[in-house]
Design a protein around this motif. Structure first.
Motif, PDB file in Angstrom:
ATOM      1  N   SER A   1       0.910   0.037   1.713  1.00 62.67           N
ATOM      2  CA  SER A   1       2.083   0.158   0.841  1.00 62.67           C
ATOM      3  C   SER A   1       3.393  -0.262   1.497  1.00 62.67           C
ATOM      4  O   SER A   1       4.163  -1.041   0.913  1.00 62.67           O
ATOM      5  CB  SER A   1       2.198   1.616   0.358  1.00 62.67           C
ATOM      6  OG  SER A   1       2.318   2.487   1.480  1.00 62.67           O
TER       7      SER A   1
ATOM      8  N   SER B   1      -6.799   3.705  -3.937  1.00 64.17           N
ATOM      9  CA  SER B   1      -5.838   4.620  -3.312  1.00 64.17           C
ATOM     10  C   SER B   1      -5.106   5.414  -4.378  1.00 64.17           C
ATOM     11  O   SER B   1      -4.971   4.951  -5.519  1.00 64.17           O
ATOM     12  CB  SER B   1      -4.816   3.805  -2.510  1.00 64.17           C
ATOM     13  OG  SER B   1      -3.645   4.561  -2.256  1.00 64.17           O
TER      14      SER B   1
ATOM     15  N   TYR C   1       1.207  -2.801  -3.370  1.00 64.76           N
ATOM     16  CA  TYR C   1      -0.079  -2.240  -2.924  1.00 64.76           C
ATOM     17  C   TYR C   1      -0.749  -1.481  -4.073  1.00 64.76           C
ATOM     18  O   TYR C   1      -1.919  -1.697  -4.372  1.00 64.76           O
ATOM     19  CB  TYR C   1       0.177  -1.306  -1.746  1.00 64.76           C
ATOM     20  CG  TYR C   1      -0.994  -0.511  -1.248  1.00 64.76           C
ATOM     21  CD1 TYR C   1      -1.035   0.870  -1.381  1.00 64.76           C
ATOM     22  CD2 TYR C   1      -2.063  -1.132  -0.597  1.00 64.76           C
ATOM     23  CE1 TYR C   1      -2.097   1.615  -0.901  1.00 64.76           C
ATOM     24  CE2 TYR C   1      -3.136  -0.391  -0.109  1.00 64.76           C
ATOM     25  CZ  TYR C   1      -3.136   0.975  -0.268  1.00 64.76           C
ATOM     26  OH  TYR C   1      -4.193   1.715   0.209  1.00 64.76           O
TER      27      TYR C   1
ATOM     28  N   THR D   1       2.656   4.405   4.098  1.00 65.71           N
ATOM     29  CA  THR D   1       3.722   5.395   3.874  1.00 65.71           C
ATOM     30  C   THR D   1       3.297   6.761   4.393  1.00 65.71           C
ATOM     31  O   THR D   1       4.126   7.563   4.816  1.00 65.71           O
ATOM     32  CB  THR D   1       4.038   5.450   2.364  1.00 65.71           C
ATOM     33  OG1 THR D   1       4.490   4.157   1.952  1.00 65.71           O
ATOM     34  CG2 THR D   1       5.079   6.499   2.032  1.00 65.71           C
TER      35      THR D   1
HETATM   36  C1  VAH Z   1      -0.536   4.009   2.532  1.00 69.11           C
HETATM   37  N1  VAH Z   1      -2.259   5.074   3.871  1.00 69.11           N
HETATM   38  O1  VAH Z   1       0.242   4.849   2.983  1.00 69.11           O
HETATM   39  C2  VAH Z   1      -2.042   4.306   2.643  1.00 69.11           C
HETATM   40  C3  VAH Z   1      -2.556   5.132   1.464  1.00 69.11           C
HETATM   41  C4  VAH Z   1      -2.134   6.928  -0.214  1.00 69.11           C
HETATM   42  C5  VAH Z   1      -1.539   6.034   0.818  1.00 69.11           C
HETATM   43  O2  VAH Z   1      -3.172   4.327   0.516  1.00 69.11           O
HETATM   44  O3  VAH Z   1      -0.179   2.977   2.026  1.00 69.11           O
END
Ligand code: VAH
Length: 323
Positions: free
Chosen positions: A80, A118, A143, A184
């Motif tokens: 993301s 996600s 994303y 994130t």
């Molecule tokens: C992100 N770790 O932070 C991933 C995830 C829910 C967040 O998909 O983009």
């Protein structure tokens, strides 16, 4: 005959731990790890490894044919935070790689696909508490858009070409072996490293930003569970909500302070706060628990204990080696 597995993006945070797990389950000779570069030497040097570009159909097809692969885990993606810096690169990587793998399945070169979605598929118009499997889905990050569209394509390929593609919506994932990149939720990993190294952490999210989170061991278990479930029990072929716990930066800091009383956290929200603010606080994963008997194991206290123990050993070893 045992599955022959290809993991694309095997050097990444989830990809690397999935590689270790699948090697232990199916045997090193039946698992091919691949990535675009040798950026995790332990993965490269402890089993079969190939350089492959997830965006290059021929590169993936060559790997599949050389090793007679029947199952692909597509773990390569731009997450993301980085995706907001490079929107078109995120779209190209996340979508082209998915089409490459789905089309290999459509054209019968492989039989089964795992593709990670996600909770980023949700946006600020989604109910934030105990977000249901079926609800408003208006992601506002590139994303999240790639994951939302990817889910639709997975379901389309399942219905139109009978592809056995399976997917789960991972929450934020916490691990100590391989650092995350560009997410994130990465604050929830960084905070443990800094707690050991500096006994302090400057958090890029606000103290009360509650997000769904999960320890890596739970995420790997869920991935293996859905891929070993009977096909008839995998009733959702877009992607399953998946949950374990939820917490805020304040809560994880309090958990750390039980072990490191002098630990200090400060807050300096940046652009990643704007992303986190659009995501749910907690997730209803009742379909995964019903259809293929998912259940998580790690609480926040379990995670803090394991992260501090493992990272304490890791940094202690590093400091001894540097003396
Ligand atoms: C992100 N770790 O932070 C991933 C995830 C829910 C967040 O998909 O983009």
């Amino acid at each position: 005959m045992s599955s022959k597995i290809l993991i694309i993006g095997a050097c990444g945070q989830i990809g690397s731990e999935l590689t270790y797990k699948l090697r232990s389950l199916y045997g090193d000779e039946n698992v091919v790890a691949s990535d675009i570069s040798y950026n995790n030497l332990d993965i490269v040097n402890t089993g079969i490894f190939e350089i492959a570009d997830a965006q290059d159909y021929a590169s993936i097809k060559t790997c599949v044919e050389k090793h007679q692969i029947d199952t692909v885990y597509l773990m390569a993606a731009m997450l993301s935070a980085t995706g907001e810096k490079y929107p078109m690169k995120a779209w190209d990587l996340n979508m082209t790689s998915l089409f490459n793998v789905l089309n290999l399945a459509r054209d019968k070169f492989i039989k089964r696909v795992f593709w990670p979605s996600s909770i980023a598929v949700y946006g600020s118009t989604t109910p934030t508490e105990y977000t249901p499997q079926y609800t408003i889905m208006e992601p506002s990050t590139v994303y999240g858009i790639t994951k939302q569209v990817g889910e639709r394509w997975c379901e389309y390929y399942h219905k139109k070409y009978n592809i056995d593609v399976r997917s789960i919506r991972y929450p934020g994932i916490i691990s100590w072996k391989t650092p995350p990149g560009g997410g994130t939720t990465d604050y929830a990993v960084e905070i443990y490293h800094e707690a050991i190294k500096a006994k302090s952490y400057k958090c890029f999210l606000k103290e009360d930003t509650e997000l769904p989170m999960m320890f890596m061991d739970d995420a790997i278990k869920a991935t293996v569970d859905i891929m070993t479930a009977k096909s008839k029990n995998v009733k959702i072929r877009s992607s399953y909500n998946l949950a374990a716990i939820s917490f805020t930066p304040q809560e994880v800091a309090a958990s750390i302070k039980k072990h490191i009383p002098e630990f200090k956290i400060t807050y300096a929200p940046d652009y990643r706060q704007d992303i986190a603010s659009t995501w749910p606080k907690s997730i209803n994963d009742s379909y995964a628990r019903e259809d293929w008997k998912w259940k998580h194991a790690f609480s926040l206290e379990d995670i803090t204990e394991e992260m501090l123990f493992q990272l304490g050993k890791k940094y202690n070893t590093i400091s001894k080696a540097s003396q």
